[in-house]
Design a protein around this motif. Structure first.
Motif, PDB file in Angstrom:
ATOM      1  N   ALA A  28      21.121  -2.428  -4.446  1.00  0.00           N
ATOM      2  CA  ALA A  28      20.120  -3.315  -3.848  1.00  0.00           C
ATOM      3  C   ALA A  28      18.963  -2.491  -3.303  1.00  0.00           C
ATOM      4  O   ALA A  28      19.146  -1.377  -2.811  1.00  0.00           O
ATOM      5  N   VAL A  29      17.759  -3.041  -3.388  1.00  0.00           N
ATOM      6  CA  VAL A  29      16.555  -2.339  -2.948  1.00  0.00           C
ATOM      7  C   VAL A  29      15.938  -3.088  -1.772  1.00  0.00           C
ATOM      8  O   VAL A  29      15.805  -4.309  -1.811  1.00  0.00           O
ATOM      9  N   GLN A  30      15.584  -2.330  -0.748  1.00  0.00           N
ATOM     10  CA  GLN A  30      14.871  -2.883   0.393  1.00  0.00           C
ATOM     11  C   GLN A  30      13.477  -2.257   0.372  1.00  0.00           C
ATOM     12  O   GLN A  30      13.316  -1.080   0.653  1.00  0.00           O
ATOM     13  N   LEU A  31      12.489  -3.059   0.022  1.00  0.00           N
ATOM     14  CA  LEU A  31      11.111  -2.578  -0.117  1.00  0.00           C
ATOM     15  C   LEU A  31      10.353  -2.912   1.158  1.00  0.00           C
ATOM     16  O   LEU A  31      10.344  -4.062   1.599  1.00  0.00           O
ATOM     17  N   ARG A  32       9.717  -1.919   1.747  1.00  0.00           N
ATOM     18  CA  ARG A  32       8.931  -2.123   2.968  1.00  0.00           C
ATOM     19  C   ARG A  32       7.475  -1.789   2.674  1.00  0.00           C
ATOM     20  O   ARG A  32       7.177  -0.772   2.076  1.00  0.00           O
ATOM     21  N   PHE A  33       6.590  -2.685   3.115  1.00  0.00           N
ATOM     22  CA  PHE A  33       5.160  -2.498   2.921  1.00  0.00           C
ATOM     23  C   PHE A  33       4.464  -2.862   4.223  1.00  0.00           C
ATOM     24  O   PHE A  33       4.572  -3.991   4.703  1.00  0.00           O
ATOM     25  N   ASN A  34       3.747  -1.906   4.799  1.00  0.00           N
ATOM     26  CA  ASN A  34       3.066  -2.127   6.067  1.00  0.00           C
ATOM     27  C   ASN A  34       1.742  -2.840   5.793  1.00  0.00           C
ATOM     28  O   ASN A  34       0.745  -2.210   5.447  1.00  0.00           O
ATOM     29  N   VAL A  35       1.763  -4.141   5.985  1.00  0.00           N
ATOM     30  CA  VAL A  35       0.585  -4.960   5.708  1.00  0.00           C
ATOM     31  C   VAL A  35      -0.513  -4.650   6.720  1.00  0.00           C
ATOM     32  O   VAL A  35      -1.688  -4.513   6.363  1.00  0.00           O
ATOM     33  N   ALA A  36      -0.146  -4.538   7.974  1.00  0.00           N
ATOM     34  CA  ALA A  36      -1.131  -4.355   9.045  1.00  0.00           C
ATOM     35  C   ALA A  36      -1.907  -3.054   8.891  1.00  0.00           C
ATOM     36  O   ALA A  36      -3.100  -2.992   9.205  1.00  0.00           O
ATOM     37  N   ALA A  37      -1.245  -2.004   8.416  1.00  0.00           N
ATOM     38  CA  ALA A  37      -1.894  -0.695   8.340  1.00  0.00           C
ATOM     39  C   ALA A  37      -2.454  -0.366   6.959  1.00  0.00           C
ATOM     40  O   ALA A  37      -2.986   0.728   6.767  1.00  0.00           O
ATOM     41  N   SER A  38      -2.351  -1.271   6.015  1.00  0.00           N
ATOM     42  CA  SER A  38      -2.810  -0.976   4.662  1.00  0.00           C
ATOM     43  C   SER A  38      -4.334  -0.995   4.586  1.00  0.00           C
ATOM     44  O   SER A  38      -4.966  -2.011   4.883  1.00  0.00           O
ATOM     45  N   PRO A  39      -4.942   0.117   4.155  1.00  0.00           N
ATOM     46  CA  PRO A  39      -6.408   0.157   4.051  1.00  0.00           C
ATOM     47  C   PRO A  39      -6.943  -0.503   2.787  1.00  0.00           C
ATOM     48  O   PRO A  39      -8.137  -0.762   2.673  1.00  0.00           O
ATOM     49  N   ASN A  40      -6.062  -0.795   1.826  1.00  0.00           N
ATOM     50  CA  ASN A  40      -6.497  -1.305   0.530  1.00  0.00           C
ATOM     51  C   ASN A  40      -6.579  -2.825   0.452  1.00  0.00           C
ATOM     52  O   ASN A  40      -7.002  -3.368  -0.566  1.00  0.00           O
ATOM     53  N   ILE A  41      -6.153  -3.505   1.506  1.00  0.00           N
ATOM     54  CA  ILE A  41      -6.159  -4.967   1.481  1.00  0.00           C
ATOM     55  C   ILE A  41      -7.227  -5.485   2.433  1.00  0.00           C
ATOM     56  O   ILE A  41      -7.269  -5.092   3.598  1.00  0.00           O
ATOM     57  N   PRO A  42      -8.119  -6.355   1.963  1.00  0.00           N
ATOM     58  CA  PRO A  42      -9.167  -6.911   2.829  1.00  0.00           C
ATOM     59  C   PRO A  42      -8.556  -7.725   3.987  1.00  0.00           C
ATOM     60  O   PRO A  42      -7.468  -8.284   3.847  1.00  0.00           O
ATOM     61  N   PRO A  43      -9.251  -7.800   5.111  1.00  0.00           N
ATOM     62  CA  PRO A  43      -8.697  -8.470   6.299  1.00  0.00           C
ATOM     63  C   PRO A  43      -8.317  -9.940   6.082  1.00  0.00           C
ATOM     64  O   PRO A  43      -7.280 -10.385   6.573  1.00  0.00           O
ATOM     65  N   GLU A  44      -9.128 -10.689   5.320  1.00  0.00           N
ATOM     66  CA  GLU A  44      -8.797 -12.107   5.122  1.00  0.00           C
ATOM     67  C   GLU A  44      -7.535 -12.270   4.278  1.00  0.00           C
ATOM     68  O   GLU A  44      -6.742 -13.176   4.494  1.00  0.00           O
ATOM     69  N   VAL A  45      -7.322 -11.344   3.315  1.00  0.00           N
ATOM     70  CA  VAL A  45      -6.104 -11.380   2.499  1.00  0.00           C
ATOM     71  C   VAL A  45      -4.906 -10.980   3.353  1.00  0.00           C
ATOM     72  O   VAL A  45      -3.825 -11.557   3.224  1.00  0.00           O
ATOM     73  N   LYS A  46      -5.097 -10.003   4.246  1.00  0.00           N
ATOM     74  CA  LYS A  46      -4.020  -9.596   5.161  1.00  0.00           C
ATOM     75  C   LYS A  46      -3.548 -10.779   5.994  1.00  0.00           C
ATOM     76  O   LYS A  46      -2.350 -11.010   6.141  1.00  0.00           O
ATOM     77  N   HIS A  47      -4.509 -11.523   6.512  1.00  0.00           N
ATOM     78  CA  HIS A  47      -4.172 -12.665   7.367  1.00  0.00           C
ATOM     79  C   HIS A  47      -3.361 -13.703   6.594  1.00  0.00           C
ATOM     80  O   HIS A  47      -2.333 -14.197   7.075  1.00  0.00           O
ATOM     81  N   ARG A  48      -3.816 -14.041   5.371  1.00  0.00           N
ATOM     82  CA  ARG A  48      -3.095 -15.021   4.558  1.00  0.00           C
ATOM     83  C   ARG A  48      -1.729 -14.492   4.135  1.00  0.00           C
ATOM     84  O   ARG A  48      -0.751 -15.239   4.101  1.00  0.00           O
TER      85      ARG A  48
END
Length: 140
Positions: free
Chosen positions: A36-56
């Protein structure tokens, strides 16, 4: 780099994978391997995602999001670790694509036309007369 949309790409170093033992069918194999795989992605600290997409994305993630803004996806559908890794990454990409799509504009309610209102009332009166005719006749 993982291409999500034409505007958004995620660096593979932003993803953190850990492997755990999966439940379910597989017999002795599943008791010995960590498939089994547990994938973690830090949405709050990601520089590649625009703020409005982060919020959604944070709204869409729901209970899969920690208080620190880390999205945790667990993939244990397959017996192979490699297939579970691919499955977890595809689910993350789909989630980000859903968040990247702008929400549809709100529905503006419309009024029924005069003709449709009249047809509705005519149908009601016809139905009313049909039901009145079903009553018992007089004893004359």
């Amino acid at each position: 780099m993982i291409r999500v949309t034409h505007r958004i790409s995620i660096d593979e170093s932003e993803l953190e994978e850990s492997f755990v033992r999966a439940s379910g069918p597989g017999g002795q194999h599943v008791n010995k391997t960590e498939s089994a795989v547990q994938l973690r992605f830090n949405v709050a600290a990601s520089p590649n995602i625009p703020p409005e997409v982060k919020h959604r994305l944070m709204r869409l993630a729901g209970s899969r999001l920690t208080q620190d803004g880390v999205l945790v996806l667990v993939a244990d559908k397959h017996r192979s670790q490699m297939r579970n890794r691919v499955d977890a990454q595809e689910r993350l990409i789909d989630l980000i694509r859903d968040a990247a799509a702008p929400p549809p504009p709100p529905r503006r309610p419309t009024k029924p036309t005069k003709g449709s209102q009249q047809r509705r009332l005519d149908g009601k009166s016809i139905r009313s007369t049909v039901k009145k005719m079903r009553g018992r006749g007089s004893d004359e």
